[in-house]
Design a protein around this motif. Structure first.
Motif, PDB file in Angstrom:
ATOM      1  N   ASP A   1      20.946  75.582  53.209  1.00  0.00           N
ATOM      2  CA  ASP A   1      19.491  75.578  53.358  1.00  0.00           C
ATOM      3  C   ASP A   1      18.932  74.621  52.294  1.00  0.00           C
ATOM      4  N   THR A   2      17.618  74.386  52.367  1.00  0.00           N
ATOM      5  CA  THR A   2      16.985  73.533  51.352  1.00  0.00           C
ATOM      6  C   THR A   2      16.004  74.365  50.546  1.00  0.00           C
TER       7      THR A   2
ATOM      8  N   SER B   1      15.047  65.866  49.744  1.00  0.00           N
ATOM      9  CA  SER B   1      14.487  67.199  49.549  1.00  0.00           C
ATOM     10  C   SER B   1      13.120  67.076  48.887  1.00  0.00           C
TER      11      SER B   1
ATOM     12  N   GLY C   1      22.839  67.816  35.736  1.00  0.00           N
ATOM     13  CA  GLY C   1      23.278  66.691  36.566  1.00  0.00           C
ATOM     14  C   GLY C   1      22.256  65.576  36.616  1.00  0.00           C
TER      15      GLY C   1
HETATM   16  P1  FAD Z   1      24.672  65.139  43.734  1.00  0.00           P
HETATM   17  O1  FAD Z   1      26.094  64.797  43.754  1.00  0.00           O
HETATM   18  O2  FAD Z   1      23.705  64.131  44.226  1.00  0.00           O
HETATM   19  O3  FAD Z   1      24.489  66.496  44.537  1.00  0.00           O
HETATM   20  C1  FAD Z   1      23.255  67.065  44.764  1.00  0.00           C
HETATM   21  C2  FAD Z   1      23.421  68.217  45.713  1.00  0.00           C
HETATM   22  O4  FAD Z   1      22.232  68.973  45.772  1.00  0.00           O
HETATM   23  C3  FAD Z   1      23.721  67.808  47.142  1.00  0.00           C
HETATM   24  O5  FAD Z   1      24.772  68.601  47.589  1.00  0.00           O
HETATM   25  C4  FAD Z   1      22.440  68.140  47.905  1.00  0.00           C
HETATM   26  O6  FAD Z   1      22.679  68.521  49.225  1.00  0.00           O
HETATM   27  C5  FAD Z   1      21.906  69.296  47.098  1.00  0.00           C
HETATM   28  N1  FAD Z   1      20.467  69.479  47.122  1.00  0.00           N
HETATM   29  C6  FAD Z   1      19.523  68.606  46.712  1.00  0.00           C
HETATM   30  N2  FAD Z   1      18.305  69.153  46.796  1.00  0.00           N
HETATM   31  C7  FAD Z   1      18.472  70.404  47.259  1.00  0.00           C
HETATM   32  C8  FAD Z   1      17.608  71.463  47.568  1.00  0.00           C
HETATM   33  N3  FAD Z   1      16.292  71.345  47.385  1.00  0.00           N
HETATM   34  N4  FAD Z   1      18.115  72.602  48.062  1.00  0.00           N
HETATM   35  C9  FAD Z   1      19.442  72.745  48.246  1.00  0.00           C
HETATM   36  N5  FAD Z   1      20.324  71.776  47.952  1.00  0.00           N
HETATM   37  C10 FAD Z   1      19.850  70.622  47.468  1.00  0.00           C
HETATM   38  N6  FAD Z   1      27.154  57.219  39.758  1.00  0.00           N
HETATM   39  C11 FAD Z   1      27.809  56.383  38.962  1.00  0.00           C
HETATM   40  O7  FAD Z   1      28.343  56.807  37.940  1.00  0.00           O
HETATM   41  N7  FAD Z   1      27.907  55.078  39.241  1.00  0.00           N
HETATM   42  C12 FAD Z   1      27.348  54.581  40.366  1.00  0.00           C
HETATM   43  O8  FAD Z   1      27.431  53.394  40.595  1.00  0.00           O
HETATM   44  C13 FAD Z   1      26.649  55.444  41.220  1.00  0.00           C
HETATM   45  N8  FAD Z   1      26.071  54.983  42.347  1.00  0.00           N
HETATM   46  C14 FAD Z   1      25.461  55.822  43.179  1.00  0.00           C
HETATM   47  C15 FAD Z   1      24.932  55.340  44.354  1.00  0.00           C
HETATM   48  C16 FAD Z   1      24.322  56.155  45.248  1.00  0.00           C
HETATM   49  C17 FAD Z   1      23.762  55.585  46.500  1.00  0.00           C
HETATM   50  C18 FAD Z   1      24.210  57.518  44.966  1.00  0.00           C
HETATM   51  C19 FAD Z   1      23.542  58.449  45.944  1.00  0.00           C
HETATM   52  C20 FAD Z   1      24.724  58.016  43.789  1.00  0.00           C
HETATM   53  C21 FAD Z   1      25.351  57.169  42.891  1.00  0.00           C
HETATM   54  N9  FAD Z   1      25.904  57.610  41.694  1.00  0.00           N
HETATM   55  C22 FAD Z   1      26.577  56.781  40.877  1.00  0.00           C
HETATM   56  C23 FAD Z   1      25.591  58.880  41.169  1.00  0.00           C
HETATM   57  C24 FAD Z   1      26.532  59.993  41.426  1.00  0.00           C
HETATM   58  O9  FAD Z   1      26.695  60.156  42.768  1.00  0.00           O
HETATM   59  C25 FAD Z   1      25.847  61.146  40.811  1.00  0.00           C
HETATM   60  O10 FAD Z   1      25.722  60.918  39.422  1.00  0.00           O
HETATM   61  C26 FAD Z   1      26.507  62.465  40.955  1.00  0.00           C
HETATM   62  O11 FAD Z   1      26.880  62.704  42.257  1.00  0.00           O
HETATM   63  C27 FAD Z   1      25.483  63.472  40.489  1.00  0.00           C
HETATM   64  O12 FAD Z   1      25.938  64.749  40.713  1.00  0.00           O
HETATM   65  P2  FAD Z   1      24.903  65.908  40.938  1.00  0.00           P
HETATM   66  O13 FAD Z   1      25.709  67.119  41.094  1.00  0.00           O
HETATM   67  O14 FAD Z   1      23.867  65.871  39.899  1.00  0.00           O
HETATM   68  O15 FAD Z   1      24.153  65.542  42.301  1.00  0.00           O
END
Ligand code: FAD
Length: 619
Positions: free
Chosen positions: A120-121, A177, A365
């Motif tokens: 869900d979101t 989101s 994160g």
């Molecule tokens: P994410 O991996 O983004 O996960 C977020 C999660 O939260 C997802 O599962 C999503 O479904 C969920 N979510 C979001 N909002 C809600 C909500 N309201 N309700 C429920 N679920 C929600 N990193 C690097 O180090 N070098 C790079 O060059 C690089 N390039 C990138 C390029 C792109 C296009 C992207 C998208 C990311 C890039 N990253 C890069 C970043 C890397 O992907 C992230 O740093 C890492 O994945 C962050 O982890 P996270 O857990 O914070 O968030």
């Protein structure tokens, strides 16, 4: 609806570690994520670790987190980077099979009966006074919990850019989101905009590998986890190619439609991970840039082009690829793109990752302005631990800068402010000689065991290893060697010869000499070493060789710890301290440092301000 101890919002790298840590510390956890099939999705390159990031994964593993084990289970190439430098710089890196990485994380989380899942979101958080009590979702459901951890990554109001095209999305093919940022802003949080980008993926069947330099993994394959994990046997090489002036010319044709140069992208991007168009402009004098051709997995032909991140129009990306050696006939699977998203400047957090403004609400994160899976996973782990500690009425766990890169990361985030996506480097850690990848377990496992996170098995292994290290170290202080037994060896290694009988612990101080070398010439040492693992032998060697530097660093640490022991009251009125600079007053009020050490690391708070605070608080 059920009530939980902890709700983790988002199943990315931060969310997975947060859920696992909370659950392993005995809490009932609900993981709410937008798409269960993309849990632990690697949004960008299919690789974990690298310089300073590899150390972070080792630390997460030492604490009992999942990222190291999952990487080991799914890696298709392992390399220890910087081997030719000192051990403080050695950094493990692995290519992972992207699909198996997701699968392995899902299996690990689903096998934990303390974790429930809900796809869900989350649209808003629910509060009572200034404490969070639950979340509301897009499906209209309300879930309650004692602590909430937000790990929304690049999804908050995410906008994808490819040339002139703009799409809403949190990642290509996934919805963004909305709602959370707007509500938190109303509650008084400050937010900002950042951007990051990713390269095109291409069809491996259309690459001419004959043209490319091949890069194999290490012959003796290393690993991230301090535990033994089953791993994939099949390994894959990467390849290297380069851009050239013709490629740059084609890319320049697209600049007029570049969202980066036309100002459509407002968010700040990572300086250390620039797009190819950014590199061409910033390093105009260079006529080529390196591209790593990385496999996405064992059962796919899809290839990731590391170093060719771009948000230029799709037809420009395609045209430019055709001028790169080896990629002349390459077919594209997906174009590169940039994404802009909301983040929350991390000065709004305590060192526990709980927000100052709303009790029991944690951020971890990319939402905190970091970039990278490793940085995200590390914050998730700490937020998960500290949410569990709050529920157990315990003080938060705060890793210090001299204890872990994770400590450096969080301390930098909350004190230094960030103007661009934050990634870790070894140069950010002033005590990096202490924070080596090889000793992460010696630094952190016992601490984690004491708070109920690291398992009994991990702790016992750790204790045995410590004992073995001490044993071997002291026996090396007893075994002596005659000059004629080793001088031929030392001569070959271009090291000073022995003039008199010496202890092995002294001979090993010579930079090019290893214990395994010496063992060839000294039977007593040879038979001693057979009782110890390579890991223990390597650890002893490092501890002996670098003892002088380590001791000096420990003395530095002791000095800084004196500052940390002076606690500062949380909502203290710094206006009433006469003599503080205006900037110091403003920053101290905003960041609310927990102790004098933290205050001294805030940019804009200078040594004179610290002296004034010391006098004010009676030191
Ligand atoms: P994410 O991996 O983004 O996960 C977020 C999660 O939260 C997802 O599962 C999503 O479904 C969920 N979510 C979001 N909002 C809600 C909500 N309201 N309700 C429920 N679920 C929600 N990193 C690097 O180090 N070098 C790079 O060059 C690089 N390039 C990138 C390029 C792109 C296009 C992207 C998208 C990311 C890039 N990253 C890069 C970043 C890397 O992907 C992230 O740093 C890492 O994945 C962050 O982890 P996270 O857990 O914070 O968030």
């Amino acid at each position: 609806m059920d009530s939980y101890d902890i709700i983790v919002v988002g199943g990315g790298h931060a969310g997975c570690e947060a859920a696992l840590a909370g659950a392993n510390m005995g809490c009932k956890v609900l993981l709410i994520t937008m798409n269960m099939n993309t849990i632990a999705q690697m949004s960008c390159n299919p690789a974990m670790g690298g310089i300073a990031k590899g150390q972070i994964i080792r630390e997460i593993d030492a604490m009992g987190g999942g990222s190291g084990i999952i990487t080991d289970k799914t890696s298709i190439q392992f390399r220890m980077l910087n081997r030719s430098k000192g051990p403080a710089m050695w950094s493990p890196r692995a290519q992972s099979d992207r699909v198996r990485f997701i699968e392995a994380w899902k299996i690990l989380l689903e096998s934990n009966t303390n974790i429930d899942f809900w796809q869900d979101t989350v649209k808003e958080i629910v509060t009572q006074g200034d404490t969070v009590t639950g979340v509301k979702t897009a499906m209209g459901l309300t879930f309650s919990a004692k602590c909430i951890i937000l790990t929304t990554g690049t999804f908050l109001n995410g906008v994808i850019h490819i040339g002139n095209q703009q799409l809403t999305g949190g990642r290509m093919g996934e919805k963004n989101s909305t709602g959370v940022t707007e509500q938190l802003r109303q509650l008084g949080f400050e937010t900002g905009r950042m951007k990051t980008g990713t390269p095109p993926r291409i069809d491996g069947r259309t690459i001419n590998y004959q043209e490319l330099e091949c890069q194999y993994g290490d012959t003796i394959r290393g690993k991230f986890s301090f535990l033994e994990t089953d791993h994939l046997l099949e390994q894959r090489p990467c390849y290297i190619t380069y851009t050239n002036p013709r490629v740059h010319k084609v890319l320049e044709e697209g600049f007029q439609d570049s969202p980066l140069f036309t100002g459509r992208i407002q968010g700040v991007g990572p300086r250390y991970c620039p797009s190819i168009e950014d590199k061409i402009v910033r390093f105009h004098e260079r006529d080529r840039h390196q591209i790593f051709i990385e496999p996405e997995g064992l059962q796919t032909v899809e290839i990731y082009l590391n170093g060719f991140s771009s948000s230029l129009p799709e037809h420009i990306q395609r045209k430019a690829l055709a001028y790169i050696p080896g990629l002349e006939r390459a077919k594209m699977f997906r174009p590169g793109y940039a994404i802009e998203y909301d983040y929350f400047p991390p000065y709004q957090l305590r060192a526990s990752l709980e927000t100052h403004r709303i009790h029991h609400l944690y951020f971890a994160g990319q939402i905190n302005g970091t970039t990278g899976y490793e940085e995200a996973a590390a914050q998730g782990l700490i937020a998960g631990i500290n949410a569990a500690r709050t529920i157990q009425n315990q003080e938060p766990i705060i890793l210090q800068r001299n204890e872990a890169y994770i400590g450096v990361l969080i301390d930098d985030l909350i004190n230094k402010g960030i103007e661009e996506p934050y990634r870790m480097f070894t140069s950010r850690a002033e005590h990096r000689i202490l924070l080596r990848q090889d000793n992460a377990d010696l630094r952190l496992t016992e601490k984690s065991y004491q708070i109920g996170l690291a398992s009994e098995n991990r702790f016992q292994k750790n204790q045995q290893k410590k004992q073995a290290i001490n044993e071997l170290k002291s026996s090396l202080q007893e075994i002596s060697v005659e000059p004629n037994a080793v001088n031929y060896l030392l001569e070959n290694l271009e090291e000073p010869l022995l003039k008199q009988k010496s202890k092995i612990s002294n001979v090993i101080l010579r930079p090019n000499v290893t214990l395994q070398d010496l063992a060839k010439a000294i039977p007593a040492l040879q038979s001693k070493l057979t009782n110890y693992s390579t890991e223990v032998i390597e650890q002893v060697e490092i501890q002996l060789k670098y003892a002088g530097y380590i001791e000096k660093e420990m003395m530095m640490v002791e000095k800084t710890q004196r500052f940390d022991s002076l606690k500062l009251p949380e909502n203290f009125n710094y206006q009433k301290v006469i003599g503080l600079s205006n900037e110091a007053r403003e920053k101290l009020t905003k960041i609310k440092p927990e102790n004098l050490g933290q205050a001294s690391r805030i940019s804009g708070v200078n040594p004179a301000d610290i002296s004034i605070l010391m006098i004010f608080f009676g030191r």
